[in-house]
Structures are given as C-alpha cells and as structure tokens.
Write an enzyme that holds these catalytic residues in place. Structure first.
Site, mmCIF file in Angstrom:
data_model
loop_
_atom_site.group_PDB
_atom_site.id
_atom_site.type_symbol
_atom_site.label_atom_id
_atom_site.label_comp_id
_atom_site.label_asym_id
_atom_site.label_seq_id
_atom_site.Cartn_x
_atom_site.Cartn_y
_atom_site.Cartn_z
ATOM 1 N N GLU A 167 9.513 16.522 15.537
ATOM 2 C CA GLU A 167 9.813 16.431 14.107
ATOM 3 C C GLU A 167 8.956 17.439 13.348
ATOM 4 O OE1 GLU A 167 8.566 12.906 11.839
ATOM 5 O OE2 GLU A 167 10.575 12.866 10.961
ATOM 6 N N GLU A 184 9.810 1.800 10.846
ATOM 7 C CA GLU A 184 10.821 2.839 10.584
ATOM 8 C C GLU A 184 10.089 4.169 10.670
ATOM 9 O OE1 GLU A 184 13.989 2.305 10.154
ATOM 10 O OE2 GLU A 184 13.862 0.133 10.012
ATOM 11 N N CYS A 211 13.310 11.559 6.799
ATOM 12 C CA CYS A 211 13.402 11.099 8.188
ATOM 13 C C CYS A 211 14.769 11.439 8.760
ATOM 14 C CB CYS A 211 13.158 9.605 8.267
ATOM 15 S SG CYS A 211 14.168 8.669 7.116
ATOM 16 N N LYS A 264 0.860 -1.196 0.000
ATOM 17 C CA LYS A 264 0.000 0.000 0.000
ATOM 18 C C LYS A 264 0.893 1.242 0.000
ATOM 19 C CE LYS A 264 -1.768 3.021 2.626
ATOM 20 N NZ LYS A 264 -1.788 4.209 1.750
HETATM 21 P P1 NAP Z 1 2.244 8.536 7.685
HETATM 22 O O1 NAP Z 1 1.170 9.533 7.653
HETATM 23 O O2 NAP Z 1 2.440 7.755 8.912
HETATM 24 O O3 NAP Z 1 1.954 7.547 6.443
HETATM 25 C C1 NAP Z 1 2.823 6.507 6.049
HETATM 26 C C2 NAP Z 1 2.017 5.435 5.362
HETATM 27 O O4 NAP Z 1 1.147 4.817 6.306
HETATM 28 C C3 NAP Z 1 1.091 5.945 4.254
HETATM 29 O O5 NAP Z 1 0.969 4.959 3.263
HETATM 30 C C4 NAP Z 1 -0.231 6.141 5.001
HETATM 31 O O6 NAP Z 1 -1.325 6.166 4.154
HETATM 32 C C5 NAP Z 1 -0.204 4.924 5.907
HETATM 33 N N1 NAP Z 1 -0.985 5.026 7.138
HETATM 34 C C6 NAP Z 1 -1.292 6.131 7.856
HETATM 35 N N2 NAP Z 1 -2.004 5.782 8.957
HETATM 36 C C7 NAP Z 1 -2.126 4.435 8.944
HETATM 37 C C8 NAP Z 1 -2.761 3.478 9.790
HETATM 38 N N3 NAP Z 1 -3.418 3.842 10.905
HETATM 39 N N4 NAP Z 1 -2.682 2.168 9.479
HETATM 40 C C9 NAP Z 1 -2.009 1.774 8.382
HETATM 41 N N5 NAP Z 1 -1.429 2.632 7.508
HETATM 42 C C10 NAP Z 1 -1.472 3.948 7.797
HETATM 43 O O7 NAP Z 1 3.635 9.185 7.336
HETATM 44 P P2 NAP Z 1 3.985 10.171 6.134
HETATM 45 O O8 NAP Z 1 3.475 11.509 6.427
HETATM 46 O O9 NAP Z 1 3.586 9.535 4.833
HETATM 47 O O10 NAP Z 1 5.579 10.144 6.193
HETATM 48 C C11 NAP Z 1 6.309 10.999 6.994
HETATM 49 C C12 NAP Z 1 6.852 10.279 8.198
HETATM 50 O O11 NAP Z 1 7.585 9.133 7.792
HETATM 51 C C13 NAP Z 1 7.833 11.127 8.970
HETATM 52 O O12 NAP Z 1 7.588 10.989 10.347
HETATM 53 C C14 NAP Z 1 9.186 10.535 8.592
HETATM 54 O O13 NAP Z 1 10.198 10.744 9.538
HETATM 55 C C15 NAP Z 1 8.829 9.098 8.462
HETATM 56 N N6 NAP Z 1 9.827 8.392 7.655
HETATM 57 C C16 NAP Z 1 10.655 7.530 8.296
HETATM 58 C C17 NAP Z 1 11.649 6.879 7.581
HETATM 59 C C18 NAP Z 1 12.575 5.918 8.261
HETATM 60 O O14 NAP Z 1 13.188 5.101 7.581
HETATM 61 N N7 NAP Z 1 12.722 5.970 9.575
HETATM 62 C C19 NAP Z 1 11.781 7.113 6.211
HETATM 63 C C20 NAP Z 1 10.911 8.012 5.597
HETATM 64 C C21 NAP Z 1 9.924 8.640 6.326
HETATM 65 P P3 NAP Z 1 -1.817 7.594 3.554
HETATM 66 O O15 NAP Z 1 -0.748 8.029 2.635
HETATM 67 O O16 NAP Z 1 -3.077 7.286 2.856
HETATM 68 O O17 NAP Z 1 -1.988 8.523 4.720
#
Ligand code: NAP
Length: 486
Positions: free
Chosen positions: A377, A246, A280, A171
């Site tokens: 963050e 992650e 991140c 997804k």
């Molecule tokens: P996010 O809102 O958590 O979304 C990530 C993914 O999860 C998306 O596909 C999202 O779908 C889905 N999702 C959201 N809520 C969910 C739930 N309750 N159950 C299952 N899936 C769910 O994060 P983002 O805004 O896309 O990304 C930014 C974050 O990612 C930042 O905090 C960044 O630091 C972190 N990140 C971490 C790493 C690492 O390797 N540590 C790398 C890159 C990014 P939707 O798109 O439809 O909301």
C-alpha cells in the site's frame, strides 16, 4: 472547543501538554490540542463505564431521537464542517462535503435503527416454549480512527455503537483532531448524556495504546494501518477483547479489451488520485488486458497531466496535498523503489512546489505483479499499470496481494462481469465504476490483511457493536429437555 471531552466537560490533558494541528496545504499550525496519556484515558473510560447502565436502559427509539437531532445538526453545518476539514486535512471541498454527507447518512441510518435493532424469533422444538434472540450492547467501546475520513469514519463507529446502547471513548487521528471535536460538539448539542461519548486526543502510541489496552474497554473498533491493527489485535487477544479492524488496501481496476476506455479513465483518475490517493479503496493498480493497454495509457496520461495540484479550498484544484511530510517522504520513497524495480515512470514522481505537502499524480507503466509498488500500500497519488493477457490472469493478479478491500472491472461482457464477481476475492466489487463509492447501508470491509472478518455499515455493523442474547421461555410448567424429549 479544542480540548478533550470527558464526562460531559471540555478539559485539558492532565499533564497540560499540547500538540499542534497543521494545515497540510500551507504547513501552518491551526490549533493546539491536549496531548493526552494513560491518565486521561483512564478518566474517560471510567466516565464511559459509569454512564453505561443508564444509557443501555434508555429505550433505543429515544437514543435514535438524539441521533436524529445530531444528523440534523450535521446537515445544517455541512458547509462549515467541509471547509474546516479541507483546512485540517487537505482534500478538495467537493470531497470534504462528501465526507460530511457520509456522516449525515450514517447518523440518520442508525437513528432509524433505534426503532428496529432486529433480533430473531424462531419456533421452539418443544411445546409451550418460546425462543428469541435480542441484541445487547457490548459495553465501553474504543473508537480509534484515521485522518483520511475525519467525520465519515468516526460516524461508522460512534453511531452504531450509540444506537445499540454502548458508551464510547473516541480517539481521533492526531492529524485531524479539530474534526473529532466538531463531531463530539454536535453529539453533545444533540443531547447525548454526559459520559456516553468521550473524546481523548493524543498519539496512537500513547493515548491510542492505553485505550486499546484498557481492561474496562470491551470492544476496540479500529480503522487504520495494517501494522497498527495487528499490534492492537495481539494486545487484545490476551484479554479476549472484541476487536474490529478495518485496515489497508491494494485495490485494482481491471480493464478488459472490450471496455469503454473513456469511462474506465474517468474511474481510474477518480479512484487513483481522489483524496490524493489516500483512501483505503484507492486504485493503485490498473490491471489491463494487453490489447487495451496502449490506448488506455494514452488517454489516462492525457487526463492525469491536466490535473491541477493546490489548496483544496481553491475551486480550481483537482488534487490537494498529502496529509504530512512523513507521508510525502514515504510516497517519494515508493517512487524510487518503482524506478529501481524497472517500472517505467510515465508522469509525476516528484513533490509539488510550495509550502504544503503536495505530490504530483504519478503513473508507472510496465509494472510486474510481484513488484513492491504492485504489492504494498503506497497511500498516495501513485498508480501502476500491469499488463495481462486474459480475464483469468487479471483476476489472479488482482487476488494475489496481502490485502482484499476493493476491485473494479470495466467490461461490457455480462458473462465476464459475473465470472469476475464470482472469482474476485475482495470485500467490495464494482462493475463499470471505480474502486471508490461505498454506500453506508451495505457491509463495508475486506478480506486477508484488510481486516479480521468484521464489516462496518448496514446491519453488519450491529453485529460488531452488539452481543447476541438468546432467551428461552418455558411456559409448560414441567421440565422439558431440548434434544432429549424427542
Ligand atoms: P494509523 O497510523 O494506523 O492510525 C490510525 C489511528 O490509530 C490513529 O488515530 C492513530 O493515532 C492510531 N494508532 C496508531 N498506532 C496505534 C496503536 N499502537 N494503538 C492504538 N492506536 C494507534 O493509520 P493512518 O495513517 O491514520 O491511516 C491510514 C491507513 O488507514 C491506511 O493503511 C488505510 O488503508 C487505512 N484505512 C482503512 C480503511 C478501511 O475502512 N479499511 C479506511 C480508511 C483508512 P495517531 O494519529 O496519533 O498516529
């Protein structure tokens, strides 16, 4: 093909509903994708479950040949994919090329694992007995990914999952569905059999939640926000499901008084404002020793004020847009918080002009380590200069956040560099380089709120995507008792 991919077929959501993919540099809709729900997820998981037995029995070198072909296709289409990524996600072309390159590297690396997938062979404590441990696939893997690395991050999950013999339901983020399609099209063309890779678009709350909670999913590999990761971990605990998380970061660059300040400024500009701060590993804190603060600030300000905001497809652009309006509002809110907390705004702090979701590169000075802008963050082009007196204090401030992903330190003093490597408690440490620059064949991940102890990349990824199975072969012809027949 702007659809879901289930059991080898490109299909619409069962409900027939769609959602838009939007170009963040222009605000215009570039595609409509299926808005999937639990019923679509059910179909995809069932297909993955059916395909599992045959795929796990396919010899790993054969699985590797298919991945090798996928790597070749990624390489051939690198430029086309990079352009599509800039259009859908906003970062500048040099960076989207890097994103695709990371996926190429990971795909080739995991293709090679097909002829290795190392287990363990150790002597038995008993005579006429052989012992070895091998890696088994886990089953159906849910790969849930964010939008900031729309090809690289999916490859970090899908390629190790596939080479180990798992089947996958992927997804992608709702902000970058087209790149999700592109990745799956390549895997299909490379010869991944029907049902082995499946793609379901839709919101995290609905499709993502249904996938992470599906009883037939054995492993959830998630990259995204700490808040969503925590929800997934709580949900999965009931089913004792394996979950690899992650999550977020609050990374810092430590600049000691003996540092090469020009080199440090290169690293800061790249790490704080690359990908418009939406990494991140983005450096949102600059922890500088007091004697270096004034000169460092002057040089950093001069460089930052020259950065050009714009469409990432324009070769003269340094900083592209944020991903969407909600992200821009969140960044602006943090700038407001920083001002209220008494930090000094040196530059930026305003949305950019035009239809896209632009935001000016922003620097705060005189930031206290406990301020919210130094702890939370921000995920945007905002960085905070925190003055400290010593290496020890720099390390203490660095380690004192809820996250633990990446730290860099600029110094010429080898003793200080090694002490820093010993005492810094993040998963990645860079010496005389920014907080960005991970290579795919090493463990990647972080401590504290950045994850739950797993690592992606390198051999470590295989520990996430496989179960250990230990086999004991007794060829003595009599009952032998370990620990008792001594
Ligand atoms: P996010 O809102 O958590 O979304 C990530 C993914 O999860 C998306 O596909 C999202 O779908 C889905 N999702 C959201 N809520 C969910 C739930 N309750 N159950 C299952 N899936 C769910 O994060 P983002 O805004 O896309 O990304 C930014 C974050 O990612 C930042 O905090 C960044 O630091 C972190 N990140 C971490 C790493 C690492 O390797 N540590 C790398 C890159 C990014 P939707 O798109 O439809 O909301």
């Amino acid at each position: 093909m702007n659809k879901n991919y289930i059991d080898g077929k490109w299909v619409d959501a069962l409900s027939g509903q769609t959602f838009p993919s939007i170009n963040p540099a222009t605000g215009s809709v570039i595609a409509e994708l299926p808005k999937s729900d639990a019923a679509d997820v059910d179909r995809a998981v069932a297909a993955a479950e059916r395909a599992f037995d045959s795929w796990r029995k396919t010899p790993a070198p054969k699985r590797g040949e298919i991945l090798f072909k996928a790597g070749q296709l990624l390489l051939e289409r690198k430029e086309q994919l990079a352009r599509k990524m800039t259009e859908e996600m906003g970062k500048v072309l040099a960076e989207t090329r890097g994103d695709v390159q990371e996926a190429i590297d990971m795909t080739y690396y995991m293709a090679g694992e097909g002829r290795r997938l190392l287990g363990e062979v150790r002597p038995s404590e008993l005579q006429d007995k052989a012992c070895f441990a091998m890696r088994d696939p886990v089953g159906v893997v849910a790969a849930i990914t964010p939008w900031n690395f729309p090809m690289a991050i999916p490859s970090w999950k899908i390629m190790p999952a596939l080479i180990a013999g798992n089947t996958v339901v992927f997804k992608p983020a709702s902000d970058t569905p087209l790149l999700g399609c592109a990745m799956v099209e390549i895997l299909e063309e490379a010869g991944v059999p029907a049902g082995v890779i499946n793609l379901v678009h839709g919101s995290g709350d609905v499709a993502g939640h249904a996938l992470a909670n599906h009883p037939k999913v054995s492993l959830v590999s998630f990259t995204g926000s700490t808040a969503a990761g925590r929800n997934i971990a709580v949900d999965a605990a009931g089913a004792l499901k394996r979950v690899s998380l992650e999550l977020g970061g609050k990374n810092a660059i430590l600049v000691l008084e003996d540092a090469d300040l020009d080199l440090a400024v290169d690293g800061i500009v790249w790490s704080a404002f690359g990908t418009t701060g939406q990494r991140c590993t983005a450096a949102s804190r600059i922890i500088a020793q007091r004697p270096a603060v004034e000169a460092l600030t002057e040089k950093l300000l001069a460089r930052t004020e020259k950065l050009r905001l714009g469409n990432g497809l324009d070769p003269s652009t340094d900083v592209g847009p944020l991903i969407n309006q909600a992200r821009r509002e969140s960044v602006h809110e943090y700038v407001h918080v920083g001002r209220q907390e008494g930090a000094q705004l040196l530059t930026g702090g305003e949305p950019g002009s035009g239809a896209g979701f632009f935001y000016e590169p922003t620097i705060f000075a005189n930031v206290g380590p406990e301020m919210r802008i130094a702890q939370e963050e921000i995920f945007g082009p905002v960085t905070a200069i925190i003055p400290v007196t010593s290496l020890e204090q720099a390390v203490q401030v660095n380690n004192h956040t809820a996250y633990g992903l990446s730290t860099s330190i600029y110094t010429h003093d080898v003793q200080k560099a090694f002490r820093a490597m010993r005492d810094i408690s993040t998963g990645l440490v860079y010496i005389n380089a920014g907080t960005i620059g991970a290579e795919i064949h090493f463990p990647f991940g972080g401590t504290r709120g950045t994850g739950n102890g797993h690592r992606e990349g390198g051999d470590a990824a295989l520990d996430v995507f496989t179960e250990w199975k230990t086999c004991y072969v007794d060829y003595s012809g009599r009952l032998q008792k370990a620990q008792i027949d001594v």
